[in-house]
Design a protein around this motif. Structure first.
Motif, PDB file in Angstrom:
ATOM      1  N   ASP A 127       0.975  -1.514   0.220  1.00 51.12           N
ATOM      2  CA  ASP A 127       0.375   0.300   0.295  1.00 51.12           C
ATOM      3  C   ASP A 127       0.930   0.903   0.169  1.00 51.12           C
ATOM      4  OD1 ASP A 127      -2.247  -1.616   0.187  1.00 51.12           O
ATOM      5  OD2 ASP A 127      -2.546  -1.119   2.102  1.00 51.12           O
ATOM      6  N   MET A 169      -6.179  -2.208  -4.503  1.00 46.78           N
ATOM      7  CA  MET A 169      -6.008  -1.917  -3.348  1.00 46.78           C
ATOM      8  C   MET A 169      -5.250  -0.566  -2.718  1.00 46.78           C
ATOM      9  SD  MET A 169      -4.583  -5.699  -2.367  1.00 46.78           S
ATOM     10  CE  MET A 169      -5.506  -7.061  -2.018  1.00 46.78           C
ATOM     11  N   ARG A 171      -6.276   0.933   1.572  1.00 43.68           N
ATOM     12  CA  ARG A 171      -7.677   1.697   2.425  1.00 43.68           C
ATOM     13  C   ARG A 171      -7.328   2.473   2.897  1.00 43.68           C
ATOM     14  NH1 ARG A 171      -7.516  -3.443   6.719  1.00 43.68           N
ATOM     15  NH2 ARG A 171      -5.302  -2.910   6.475  1.00 43.68           N
ATOM     16  N   SER A 172      -6.363   3.109   3.187  1.00 41.19           N
ATOM     17  CA  SER A 172      -6.005   4.635   3.748  1.00 41.19           C
ATOM     18  C   SER A 172      -5.750   5.553   3.134  1.00 41.19           C
ATOM     19  CB  SER A 172      -5.797   4.508   5.325  1.00 41.19           C
ATOM     20  OG  SER A 172      -4.897   3.655   5.829  1.00 41.19           O
ATOM     21  N   GLU A 222      -9.496   1.521  -3.192  1.00 39.30           N
ATOM     22  CA  GLU A 222     -10.465   0.469  -2.237  1.00 39.30           C
ATOM     23  C   GLU A 222     -11.049   1.534  -0.931  1.00 39.30           C
ATOM     24  OE1 GLU A 222      -9.383  -3.174   0.332  1.00 39.30           O
ATOM     25  OE2 GLU A 222      -7.508  -2.801   0.210  1.00 39.30           O
ATOM     26  N   GLY A 223     -10.324   2.158  -0.405  1.00 40.84           N
ATOM     27  CA  GLY A 223     -10.682   2.731   0.761  1.00 40.84           C
ATOM     28  C   GLY A 223     -11.573   4.013   0.500  1.00 40.84           C
ATOM     29  N   ASN A 226     -16.372   1.142  -3.768  1.00 40.57           N
ATOM     30  CA  ASN A 226     -15.838  -0.464  -4.162  1.00 40.57           C
ATOM     31  C   ASN A 226     -16.044   0.075  -5.660  1.00 40.57           C
ATOM     32  OD1 ASN A 226     -19.031  -1.465  -4.649  1.00 40.57           O
ATOM     33  ND2 ASN A 226     -18.648  -0.529  -2.832  1.00 40.57           N
TER      34      ASN A 226
END
Length: 318
Positions: A127, A169, A171-172, A222-223, A226
Motif C-alpha cells: 500500500d 487496493m 484502504r487508507s 478500495e478505501g 468499491n
C-alpha cells in the motif's frame, strides 16, 4: 555467536523473500547465527523457529510472497501473548528480531522493543502507507501488476465502447491507484485522500465519448469506494455501459520487480550495519534514494499523506 531472528507479518508483499535473503546472508557474512520465525508473531508465541543458512534462502530472491509465511495474531496484542513470545526468544538466546511488515507489524515490533527485545522494522506492504519512507516493499511491483491489468482491460473496453471502473487496493492510502492511474493514462482517479466529485467524473466521461473516445477507465482505491457501487452510480449519471473490475489479491502476487529486489537487498544489508553500530528499536526506509531509519514512535507520529504534486500532475494530464 549473536543470534538474529527474522519474521514476516501481516499481508504479504512481493520482495519479502528478497528482504529475508538479504538479512540472512549479510548476517551470516558478519558472524551472526540466523533463525526464521514461521507465521509471524503467531510463530513467536508457538515457538516455531527454523535455522536459516545460505542454502535455506537460495532461489527466493525472485519469488513473490514469503516462504516464512505470514499470519495475523490477535493474541500477540495482549500482554500475555507478548510475554509468551519473549519467553521463547529468551530461551533461544536470540539477541535481535527483524520484523518485515506494515503498521500493525511495526506496533508488534515496538511492543517487543518496549519489553527489552532489540527489534527492527522493514516496511513490507504494497500500500505504500508507511510514513518516513518514499517506498515500501512490494509497492513498485504492485504498480507494474496493476498497470498491466489496466492495459489488458483497456483492450476489451475499447472493443465494446465501455467504461471500466477498476478497484485497486489501498484502504487508507491511494498511492497504488494514483500512481498506476498516472502510468496508465486513466480518465479519473478516486482515492481516500481527496473527495470525489462523481457528477463531474460522469460529465467528463460522457463528453469524452461524444468527442469520439472508444473507452474510458476510472480507477478507485478500495478505501474510497468499491468498483461495483461506483460503476453503478456513474452508469446512472452518464448513461454509458460501465463495468466494474476488482483486481483483488492478484495485486499481491508476481515476481518482485528489479527495483524491489535492489531496494530490499539494501534494506536487509543496512539492518546488519545498524546492529554493528548498536542502533536498535528503529524501522528502515528509503528517502531521496538513501536508506534511512527512524524510531517507531517517530513513524507513528508522522502520519502519511498523499503526494499532492502527483495528484496535480494527473489533473493537468487528463
Amino acid at each position: 555467536m549473536p543470534k538474529i531472528a527474522v519474521l514476516t507479518s501481516g499481508g504479504d508483499s512481493q520482495g519479502m523473500n528478497s528482504a529475508i535473503r538479504a538479512v540472512v546472508r549479510t548476517g551470516l557474512a558478519n558472524g551472526f547465527e540466523m533463525l526464521g520465525v514461521r507465521r509471524g508473531f503467531k510463530g513467536l508465541m508457538d515457538n516455531d523457529f527454523i535455522e536459516l543458512g545460505s542454502k535455506e534462502v537460495s532461489d527466493i530472491l525472485y519469488r513473490g510472497g514469503t516462504f516464512l509465511q505470514s499470519a495475523r495474531s490477535e493474541a500477540f496484542k495482549t500482554p500475555e501473548g507478548q510475554d509468551q513470545a519473549i519467553k521463547h526468544l529468551q530461551s533461544r538466546a536470540i539477541d535481535y528480531v527483524v520484523v518485515i511488515g506494515g503498521d500493525g507489524s511495526y506496533r508488534g515490533a515496538q511492543a517487543l522493543q518496549n519489553k527489552g527485545i532489540k527489534t527492527f522494522g522493514l516496511p513490507g506492504t504494497i500500500d505504500n502507507d508507511i510514513p518516513l519512507t518514499d517506498y515500501t516493499i512490494g509497492f513498485d511491483t504492485t504498480l507494474n501488476v496493476v498497470t498491466d491489468a489496466i492495459g489488458n482491460l483497456r483492450d476489451t473496453m475499447s472493443s465494446h465502447e465501455r467504461v471500466s471502473v477498476i478497484e485497486a487496493m489501498g484502504r487508507s492510502c491511494g498511492d497504488i491507484a494514483l500512481q498506476a492511474g498516472i502510468a496508465s493514462g486513466v480518465d479519473a482517479i478516486i482515492i481516500p485522500e481527496v473527495e470525489a466529485d462523481l457528477d463531474k467524473i460522469a460529465k467528463d466521461l460522457k463528453a469524452g465519448f461524444e468527442r469520439g473516445k472508444s473507452h474510458s477507465i476510472v480507477i478507485v482505491a478500495e478505501g474510497a469506494g468499491n468498483a461495483v457501487d461506483v460503476a453503478k452510480v456513474l452508469k446512472e449519471k452518464c448513461g454509458l455501459d460501465t463495468r466494474p473490475t476488482v483486481l483483488g489479491h492478484i495485486q499481491r502476487g508476481g515476481t518482485p520487480s528489479a527495483f524491489d529486489r535492489v531496494f530490499t537487498s539494501r534494506l536487509g544489508h543496512h539492518v546488519i550495519e545498524l546492529i554493528k553500530q548498536e542502533i536498535t528499536g528503529v524501522a528502515l526506509g528509503i528517502e531521496n534514494n538513501q536508506i534511512t531509519y527512524h524510531s517507531f514512535n517517530e513513524i507513528f507520529a508522522a502520519g502519511r499523506n498523499i503526494n499532492e504534486q502527483l495528484y496535480h500532475i494527473f489533473n493537468d494530464l487528463i
